[in-house]
Design an enzyme around this catalytic site. Structure first.
Site, PDB file in Angstrom:
ATOM      1  N   LEU A  75      33.328  59.585  37.126  1.00  0.00           N
ATOM      2  CA  LEU A  75      31.906  59.239  37.165  1.00  0.00           C
ATOM      3  C   LEU A  75      31.550  58.863  38.599  1.00  0.00           C
ATOM      4  CD1 LEU A  75      31.508  56.991  33.976  1.00  0.00           C
ATOM      5  CD2 LEU A  75      30.848  59.395  34.225  1.00  0.00           C
ATOM      6  N   ASN A  99      38.798  45.164  39.571  1.00  0.00           N
ATOM      7  CA  ASN A  99      39.304  44.368  40.696  1.00  0.00           C
ATOM      8  C   ASN A  99      38.526  44.680  41.965  1.00  0.00           C
ATOM      9  OD1 ASN A  99      40.452  46.916  41.071  1.00  0.00           O
ATOM     10  ND2 ASN A  99      42.466  46.156  41.660  1.00  0.00           N
ATOM     11  N   PHE A 100      37.211  44.835  41.803  1.00  0.00           N
ATOM     12  CA  PHE A 100      36.326  45.059  42.933  1.00  0.00           C
ATOM     13  C   PHE A 100      36.172  43.776  43.747  1.00  0.00           C
ATOM     14  CE2 PHE A 100      34.186  48.293  39.991  1.00  0.00           C
ATOM     15  CZ  PHE A 100      34.789  49.373  40.594  1.00  0.00           C
ATOM     16  N   LYS A 140      38.429  38.712  51.108  1.00  0.00           N
ATOM     17  CA  LYS A 140      39.243  39.786  50.553  1.00  0.00           C
ATOM     18  C   LYS A 140      40.726  39.463  50.734  1.00  0.00           C
ATOM     19  CE  LYS A 140      35.906  43.530  51.173  1.00  0.00           C
ATOM     20  NZ  LYS A 140      35.662  44.860  51.778  1.00  0.00           N
ATOM     21  N   ASP A 172      50.649  41.628  43.735  1.00  0.00           N
ATOM     22  CA  ASP A 172      49.890  42.617  42.975  1.00  0.00           C
ATOM     23  C   ASP A 172      50.397  42.746  41.535  1.00  0.00           C
ATOM     24  OD1 ASP A 172      48.019  43.280  44.862  1.00  0.00           O
ATOM     25  OD2 ASP A 172      49.034  45.078  45.568  1.00  0.00           O
TER      26      ASP A 172
END
Length: 389
Positions: A75, A99-100, A140, A172
């Site tokens: 998309l 996880n933006f 970030k 992570d």
């Protein structure tokens, strides 16, 4: 598992907007356990498709290992129609994982508060760099950054060397596992209350949770924990020992946690003459002469290969382990026998040996379908969404 037995997470639909490792590690766990994980990707694919081993002919091995048993939908979220399709897809989901960077969902027209007002049973699961409210909450972060700010680097490395990152991406994948636990807890709560809600795990917080043992010296002495290399300085001779033929990973790690372990080690290496020697009889005495004590063990390991040494010492009840390199892991007979390393076929990579799901549930075998080709399920999933309208 027979076909008649449902998978643990069968019927749970996850819309996966995550990228790289932390988020995909969480949704990978859910997919292994039977959830329908729909990975929504931009045109050209999720960025991790283009990491190590990725080229025009195949996806990266990182993507292949973190996206098994998922479905891929493409998309373009810069397009208003595709944003509407995503919203329709979320309406039929149990979990939305992302996880933006902070506020990205809002920019995509999916503000979390609005989603939860419209779908009170929805679970929105997020990975962040830092926890909410603090002065760093908008910064970030990535794995190695989290290892720094979570304390892991400070306790890793040689005593006279600089802080060192852990080679394993513990921030992570560790955060991903924490998030998976959070999602499962939210699903259980929803079963009881009908209410979904938000689940969030920060990279820094996950590392701090893993640091609890390493923090012990600070509680006891009131000072920062020191780096000790591979040695366990309060339990000499616990350490890493060289073995023949002397390659880069020809080492054995020995960890002694009880008095009988030292006595068993002496018996195994033929040095029972030291059992009552006052220089070594007590742990405090061994701690006071670490190099002399380690030299006794080193003289024995240096004449044997690491597997021979491990097998011999283990028969005497000595906790120890050969240092396995990544190639040895994939060939290891223990991991193969228990089903942790399995044969797997990927259309682009061919026949591989890969890590499997580490969770074992009786009567159940985890799903291990190949990571999907980009957009392979777009038409299929959008047709399902159309039927749900």
């Amino acid at each position: 598992m027979t076909e008649a037995q449902p998978r643990p997470l069968e019927g749970i639909r996850v819309v996966d907007l995550t990228q790289y490792e932390a988020g995909p590690a969480a949704t990978q766990m859910l997919a292994w356990l039977g959830a329908d994980v729909i990975k929504v990707e931009p045109p050209g694919g999720e960025p991790s498709r283009h990491l190590i081993g990725g080229d025009d002919e195949r996806d990266s091995i990182v993507f292949v290992l973190f996206n098994q048993s998922k479905r891929s939908v493409v998309l373009d979220l810069a397009d208003e129609r595709d944003r509407a399709r995503l919203r329709d897809l979320v309406r039929g989901a149990d979990v939305l994982a992302e996880n933006f960077a902070p506020n990205t969902l809002e920019r995509l027209g999916l503000p979390i508060d609005e989603l939860l007002r419209e779908q009170p049973a929805l679970i929105v699961a997020s990975v962040r760099g830092y926890g909410p409210n603090g002065p760093w909450s908008g910064y970030k972060s990535l794995d190695f950054v989290a290892q720094a700010v979570g304390g892991a680097m400070s306790v890793n490395g040689d005593p006279d060397g600089p802080p060192t990152r852990v080679g394993v991406t513990i921030a992570d994948s560790g955060t991903g596992l924490h998030l998976a636990v959070g999602i499962l807890s939210a699903l259980l709560r929803r079963q009881r209350t009908g209410r979904g809600g938000r689940v969030e795990v920060a990279l820094q917080d996950a590392i701090v949770n893993l640091m609890r043992n390493a923090m012990s010296p600070t509680y006891v002495a009131g000072t920062a924990a020191a780096r000790t290399g591979s040695a366990y300085v309060t339990s000499v001779p616990s350490d890493l020992y060289p073995c023949r033929p002397g390659g880069p990973n020809d080492y054995l790690y020995i960890l002694l946690a009880a008095k009988q372990h030292w006595e068993s080690l002496l018996q195994a290496i033929g040095r029972e003459d030291l059992r009552d020697d006052p220089r070594f009889a007590r742990q405090s005495a061994r701690n006071a002469r670490p190099e002399e004590t380690r030299a006794i063990v080193r003289a024995w390991t240096a004449t044997r290969d690491k597997f021979e040494a491990m097998e011999h010492l283990s028969k005497f009840g000595v906790p120890c382990g050969a240092v396995l390199d990544t190639a040895e892991l994939l060939a290891n007979e223990q991991l193969r026998a228990c089903g942790m390393i399995v044969d797997h076929h990927h259309p682009q990579w061919g026949d591989l040996r890969v890590p499997a799901c580490p969770i074992r549930l009786d009567g159940f075998s985890a799903r291990l379908d190949p990571a999907p080709a980009l957009g392979a399920h777009t038409d299929e999933v959008l047709a399902e969404v159309e039927k749900m309208r």
